[in-house]
Design an enzyme around this catalytic site. Structure first.
Site, mmCIF file in Angstrom:
data_model
loop_
_atom_site.group_PDB
_atom_site.id
_atom_site.type_symbol
_atom_site.label_atom_id
_atom_site.label_comp_id
_atom_site.label_asym_id
_atom_site.label_seq_id
_atom_site.Cartn_x
_atom_site.Cartn_y
_atom_site.Cartn_z
ATOM 1 N N PHE A 1 0.885 -1.377 0.126
ATOM 2 C CA PHE A 1 0.201 0.201 0.380
ATOM 3 C C PHE A 1 0.459 1.643 0.114
ATOM 4 C CE2 PHE A 1 -1.988 -3.379 2.941
ATOM 5 C CZ PHE A 1 -2.871 -3.612 1.534
ATOM 6 N N GLY B 1 -0.678 -8.040 -4.418
ATOM 7 C CA GLY B 1 -2.218 -8.675 -4.145
ATOM 8 C C GLY B 1 -2.740 -7.945 -5.300
ATOM 9 N N ARG C 1 -10.279 0.313 -19.536
ATOM 10 C CA ARG C 1 -10.675 -1.297 -19.435
ATOM 11 C C ARG C 1 -10.576 -1.855 -18.243
ATOM 12 N NH1 ARG C 1 -10.924 -3.948 -24.180
ATOM 13 N NH2 ARG C 1 -10.225 -2.166 -25.597
ATOM 14 N N THR D 1 -10.414 -9.664 -10.031
ATOM 15 C CA THR D 1 -9.132 -9.067 -9.133
ATOM 16 C C THR D 1 -9.604 -7.694 -9.641
ATOM 17 O OG1 THR D 1 -8.218 -9.428 -11.057
ATOM 18 C CG2 THR D 1 -7.664 -11.444 -9.675
ATOM 19 N N GLN E 1 -9.615 -5.425 -5.412
ATOM 20 C CA GLN E 1 -8.985 -4.286 -5.277
ATOM 21 C C GLN E 1 -8.920 -3.561 -5.082
ATOM 22 O OE1 GLN E 1 -5.662 -3.666 -8.489
ATOM 23 N NE2 GLN E 1 -4.790 -2.223 -7.762
ATOM 24 N N GLY F 1 -5.789 1.697 -14.817
ATOM 25 C CA GLY F 1 -5.288 1.863 -13.288
ATOM 26 C C GLY F 1 -6.735 2.114 -12.234
ATOM 27 N N GLU G 1 -5.540 2.763 -6.951
ATOM 28 C CA GLU G 1 -5.995 3.875 -5.163
ATOM 29 C C GLU G 1 -7.390 4.674 -5.746
ATOM 30 O OE1 GLU G 1 -1.950 5.763 -4.956
ATOM 31 O OE2 GLU G 1 -1.813 5.339 -6.966
#
Lengths: 330, 165, 750
Positions: C241, C468, C641, C647, C651, C714, C717
């Site tokens: 993180f 992760g 995309r 997964t 996240q 992305g 965050e």
């Protein structure tokens, strides 16, 4: 962790003889002691494993009470049929503490003797009169949000972290102690000491004594009981304030009231003032509020924990109301 | 030093350890069973959960000598459909808390099957307690997952609990 | 595409679910020794006496290393854009090469012993005395001494458009609010761990790191050996993180201990040592002021922040960045300032800046909406900018309002009674809150090689990191689809500084970064395969043009004609064929860096790229005790995309959960008298547990960004941003109380 001699006691006489060795400590489930040893807050020379002692039974007493062996694991106690039906507040209190893993390890005796979670007690770089008498107390002028509002002193403001003991205090449990000198029985209420000017003395147990059992009196009112824990996250956190309550109401009048608070003092806090107000009063919101007010008049806040006074009042009222409206947790 | 034996994942292991060695360190450093993880070493995260005679415990607060002659199951000794459920429901990200979550879940399911109540059980005296998502969450709260895979873990446990178990 | 966009199980899932995945402290070495740290107990001072006599006498102790006997190391390099690996410097302190103490908890000695318990026991027995020097440790008390922050490569700390203060004063409606957020810590469940050994002047390190390249380069500098002599291996990292981006004391000191003792040495930090030696997120004090017309259109937006760094280092967060991009305010002013403390340097933590900046901004927008009597979503819609508000740059992609629209519908936003404290369910006050999420999209540079073998398998070698996020899974999917091979034909090697470098796993950039190079490499590879086929007599592809041929079904085909990769390679007498992007030579690195920087800067001039989203939260607040429970959550995200829907959802949920922790419970307590962290443990620092987290629904619009590789934006965050504001807004809706100081603990609601 300091290296130490290790021995396993298989019977009580052996255990209480072994503990007379200077620097010896009993080890139960290890959930508190091993942690403290790893942090060098406890540094025993000899560790006596007492988990093999034949103290792992829960038995009914002839007078209707229950005798709980000191080595009974917390999870076993909470799961026991008689506890769940006759003393649901105790089952709830245990289940509100720690995690499933830790409850499987922790013993009843060890739970009674667990030590404070005051962060300054846990940091050897901080001053703490409980750890080192006369060194001072960093909590009083520091982070004391979770410190005591009852019975604190200028030397120590730590609280006792146990949930189980709060229920035991409400239930008037008796602690049985054994040493080479014989057997003693002490009420749990009063077993934990207020700090005064010697906060290092935390309980009435003598250095050579072993807790062998906890006894619960026959208490019909306990079947109608509840535990409420208020904390900073939903689970796996120590209490800010907790309430153990048992009442008996006849014709709308409270005929029996047992109330104890957790997270507010160096001992599980038996709320005698509140009980006095409740006894004989009508089972109404107004009585609950008056009882809570009466108990909290003696509370003394520090810089950050004043909220506990209001929180405790509300938690008491809410618990009594829930008990009255929804009934027992059993 | 203490010479002890314990049954680990079905085979008898001989260990020569100081009494201060935790069960966790005995497994990881002495027996090379690194599947059991150390996250806090003080009973606050659940990563070190193993099963002792089928019961879940935090192995970091257990002295190895205290567990002589006991039957220890670590993740290396677990072969359970729950593990596949964890993968299918993505109940893991970095994977570090995963062995502890899985061992804890197995212990938890056994506790539930034995009729044990939890802090969210409405009536602690009830004999049969439905294993709702809320019950699972409370009972699994001793296992932290900082990646936040909680939803997937609960789903995996629900699937596993709902099947032939 | 067969795999991209699908809920593929993560490729390392079974390794993790069986305990077979090995982390940095889990590589066995014969003759391994264990290390433990001794921490300073003063915030600033000099060591006057250090007595290791008792420690050395402890059975099993191999060495006690202090500033009195430690070999000299090169000082930590100053961060400079000329060598990006210098960014990995966590502090300027030459640990164990100085008698100076710069923060409470700084390592002052390392003990090495035959066993872990002996090392820790001896560490306890090291006696250290100090002369204390005056120290500045109280963040809140230093607010008045804050100094303006400089702009950095990635963000501007100061922006002005028009006269925002004047516009605010003239606005018919306005809010002008102060917020505080505490320091928080990453608390990855794997503590920072290192296993190190030296073979002559070659150093091998198993390290829990998000950047093997930077770690390698830093260690080479510190120990004065060529980079090629250092290898950092990190195939699995147990959560990071941001906390494992830089090189923290434990890593360097383990390498030092291995050098001093000539043995392999392992150091897994205790949880307390993680708090004392690895920085967390800065605390902040923020002001957000918004002026608006009656119809809601914003005339002024002011956002300023005070955060901290250590005097010996610290990451400057872009706290006010969100306010530069979110709303079309006529006048705008953002300002950041810093205080400098005698403290452990703070560092990058998931969405540094945006996570806490969005709390203040999105809380204020909600307050303004209530003042205007407007729905908070409607207020946002009325201020949605067509172009980037500060500079008029085009958005490459921005579907923020679509996120709100879809989310509102699914969450039942319209059904809520807008007035606060209007909904009750037994003892619970129920409230709903909403907030925008925002995080810039970055793409850096990765080197990568591909090998296609005659058996049809593909090997991707790239030094990216797995903490992760599922990057190996995503990269496998893209490789399989691009080359037209089955997923299980793809093997990925990652997490090793000997692999082609991929820079940092941070800034939500890793997937886009690696994908760009991967697509390039796949193109080169198929070009190479086609060239082989075209030259080889008998190939059905002879005579065809490259652009008419596609990679699919494990080979190259035009319509029904073509052949498998295996056949092409065998026919050409080849066992395998390689493709490469980037170069590891010094010259190659430099050219790569220059090429990257020019593209990076050009791109930045042209586009404003970001992920965004809408966070919907429902809370239940106990009317009496103030206990807050999050009862429902929906996050709708525009993250370009999505490569792997399974997964990615995990996240995104993880970010939301970290945000819930920040909103309700997390706080690193620093004693203002001593600068010492008081709750350095997982029992006293409260991260969310299972029972805190309901079902978290996440949705992605899955609309590719045209300017990013494969359209990937992305998502590591963005999902933590806006969360605390959504919670605070929901708490307000439930209770009528505005809490502007995190965390929202029950005492603030009594």
């Amino acid at each position: 962790m300091k290296d130490f001699a290790y021995l396993t006691a298989h019977d009580v006489p052996t255990a209480v003889r072994a503990i007379t060795t200077p620097g010896a400590k009993f080890l139960g489930g290890g959930t508190n002691l091993v942690d403290l040893m790893r942090q060098n807050i406890e540094r025993p020379d000899t560790v006596i494993d007492i988990t093999q002692l034949p103290l792992d039974q829960i038995e009914e007493l002839p007078d209707g009470g229950l005798r709980i062996g000191a080595m009974v694991r917390n999870s076993r106690l909470a799961a026991h049929r008689l506890i769940r039906t006759r003393y649901p507040v105790l089952a709830q209190a245990i289940l509100a503490g720690a995690s499933g893993q830790l409850r499987n390890m922790a013993t009843v005796g060890g739970n009674v003797l667990q030590r404070t979670r005051c962060p300054y007690f846990a940091d050897l770089a901080a001053r703490c009169n409980k750890r080192e008498q006369g060194s001072g107390c960093d909590a009083i002028g520091g982070f004391n949000r979770n410190a005591a509002i009852f019975g604190a002193s200028e030397h120590c403001v730590a609280t006792h972290p146990s949930d189980m003991c709060v229920a035991l205090a409400a239930l008037d449990a008796i602690i049985e102690l054994e040493s080479v000198r014989g057997t003693r029985r002490l009420p749990l209420v009063g077993f934990h000491m207020l700090p005064g000017d010697s906060p290092q003395h935390e309980t009435a147990i003598a250095p050579d004594e072993l807790i062998t059992a906890i006894e619960l009196p026959d208490l019909p009112a306990a079947a109608r009981s509840r535990y409420r824990k208020v904390r900073d996250r939903s689970s796996y956190a120590f209490a800010l304030v907790s309430v153990a309550a048992a009442t008996e109401v006849r014709n709308g009048v409270i005929t029996e009231a047992r109330l104890a608070l957790g997270g507010v003092a160096a001992r599980p806090w038996r709320a005698h003032e509140a009980e006095r107000v409740l006894l004989g009063a009508p089972a109404t919101e107004d009585s609950f509020l008056r009882a809570a007010e009466a108990e909290l008049t003696a509370a003394v806040p520090l810089s950050q924990n004043g909220f506990k006074i209001e929180l405790a009042k509300r938690a008491i009222t809410a618990t009594l109301r829930q008990l009255h409206v929804e009934g027992s947790a059993a | 030093m203490a010479d002890i034996r314990m049954r680990v994942n079905g085979s008898i292991e001989k260990l020569d350890v100081e009494p201060r060695v935790s069960l966790l360190d005995a497994l990881r450093e002495h027996l090379g069973l690194t599947g059991t993880k150390k996250g806090c070493d003080q009973g606050a995260c659940g990563a070190c959960t193993v099963l002792v005679d089928g019961e879940r415990i935090s192995s970091c607060l257990a002295l190895a000598v205290q567990y002589a002659d006991r039957d220890i199951t670590t993740i290396e000794g677990v072969s359970d459909p729950l593990q596949e459920s964890f993968v299918r429901h993505d109940g893991l990200q970095c994977g570090y808390c995963t062995p502890g979550q899985i061992c804890s879940a197995l212990g938890m399911l056994a506790e539930h099957a034995a009729g044990m109540a939890s802090a969210v059980t409405e009536h602690v005296a009830d004999e049969e307690i439905e294993l709702t998502a809320e019950e699972i969450r409370e009972r699994m709260s001793g296992n932290l997952c900082r990646c936040g895979s909680y939803n997937g873990i609960v789903a995996a446990i629900q699937e596993s609990a709902g099947s032939a178990r | 595409m067969t795999y991209v966009g699908k809920p593929v199980d993560r490729v390392d899932g079974t390794l993790k679910a069986t305990g077979a995945a090995r982390y940095a402290a889990e590589f066995p070495y014969p003759d391994l020794a264990y290390a433990a740290l001794v921490h300073a107990t003063v915030a600033r001072g000099r060591i006057t006496r250090i007595d290791a006599g008792l420690a050395r006498k402890t059975p099993g102790v191999v060495a006690v290393i202090t500033h009195l006997n430690a070999p000299a190391m090169k000082p930590p390099p100053k961060p400079t854009p000329m060598d990006l690996s210098t960014m990995a410097t966590s502090s300027s302190v030459s640990l164990l090469n100085t008698d100076e103490v710069h923060w409470n908890g700084q390592p002052v000695a390392v003990v090495v012993a035959e066993t872990l318990d002996a090392a820790r026991e001896a560490a306890h027995l090291v006696e250290v005395e100090y002369t204390e020097l005056p120290a500045t440790v109280d963040f809140a008390a230093e607010e008045a001494n804050a100094r303006p922050q400089k702009n950095t490569l990635l963000s501007s700390a100061n922006t002005q458009k028009g006269d925002a203060e004047a516009a605010l004063a003239a606005a018919p409606f306005s809010v002008d609010l102060r917020y505080t957020t505490p320091g928080v810590n990453h608390n990855a469940i794997e503590p920072h761990s290192t296993t190190a050994y030296w073979d002559g002047d070659q150093l091998v390190l198993h390290d829990a790191t998000q950047n093997t390249t930077w770690a390698r380069d830093q260690l080479a500098i510190r120990f004065d050996v060529p980079k090629k002599n250092v290898r950092v291996i990190s195939p699995f990292v147990g959560g990071a993180f941001g906390g494992k981006s830089l090189v923290w004391p434990g890593t360097v000191l383990t390498a030092l201990a291995a050098k001093v003792t000539g043995r392999p040495v392992r150091l897994m930090l205790t949880r307390e040592s993680v708090y004392r030696t690895v920085g967390g997120r800065t605390p902040s004090i923020q002001r957000v002021a918004i002026g608006a017309e009656a119809g809601g259109s914003m005339t002024a937006l002011i956002h300023s922040s005070v955060s901290r760094v250590g005097k010996v280092g610290g990451w400057t967060e872009q706290i006010t960045t969100v306010s530069r991009h979110m709303y079309d305010a006529a006048a705008l002013q953002v300002r950041q300032s810093l205080v400098r403390l005698d403290a452990l340097p703070n560092t990058i933590m998931r969405a540094p800046g945006e996570s806490i900046g969005s709390f203040a901004l999105e809380s204020s927008v909600d307050e303004l909406a209530y003042q205007l009597g407007l729905d908070p979503i409607e207020l946002r819609a009325r201020n949605e900018p067509a172009r980037n508000p500060v500079d008029g740059k085009a958005f490459s992609h921005r579907l923020l309002l679509d996120c709100f629209e879809q989310g509102a519908k699914e969450f039942g936003w319209a059904e809520r009674a807008p007035q606060p404290r209007a909904t009750r369910d037994g003892r619970w006050l129920v409230g709903m809150g909403v907030a925008a999420a925002y995080h810039p999209a970055w793409q850096f540079q990765a080197n990568l090689t591909l090998r296609l073998s005659a058996d049809g398998t593909v090997l991707v070698r790239c030094g990216f990191h797995e903490m992760g996020m599922g990057t190996a899974t995503a990269i496998s999917q893209i490789t399989a689809d691009t080359l037209g091979v089955p997923l299980d034909a793809v093997t990925i090697e990652y997490g090793d500084s000997d692999l082609p470098g991929a820079g940092t796993a941070g800034a939500s950039a890793q997937t886009a970064t690696v994908t760009a190079s991967l697509l390039d490499a796949c193109e080169k590879l198929t070009d190479g395969v086609f060239a082989l086929a075209r030259k080889t007599p008998g190939s059905p592809l002879r005579g065809h043009r490259r652009q008419d041929v596609t990679a699919r079904d494990g080979g190259l085909y035009r319509d029904s004609r073509g052949e498998s990769y295996g056949e092409i390679l065998r026919r050409a007498g080849r066992e395998s064929i390689d493709a490469q992007v980037g170069s590891e030579t010094r010259l190659g690195e430099l050219t790569g860096q220059v090429r990257f920087m020019s593209k990076f800067l050009m791109d930045r001039r042209r586009w404003m790229k970001a992920a965004c989203g809408a966070q919907f939260c429902e809370v239940r607040v106990d009317a009496e005790t103030g206990e807050v429970r999050v009862s429902r959550w929906l996050g709708v995200f525009d993250v370009g995309r999505v490569i792997n829907t399974k997964t990615a959802a995990s996240q995104l949920r993880g970010g939301i959960i970290m945000g819930i922790g920040m909103a309700l419970a997390e706080e690193t307590l620093v004693d203002p008298r001593t600068g010492r962290i008081v709750n350095a443990s997982l029992s006293e620092y409260h991260v969310p547990v299972h029972a805190d987290i309901p079902t978290i629904e996440v949705r992605c619009l899955d609309d590719p960004d045209p300017t990013m590789p494969l359209g990937v934006v992305g998502l590591g965050e963005v999902s933590v941003t806006g969360v605390a504001a959504a919670v605070a807004n929901a708490v307000h809706h439930a209770t009528g109380r505005r809490i502007r100081d995190l965390p929202i603990t029950l005492d603030k609601l009594l």
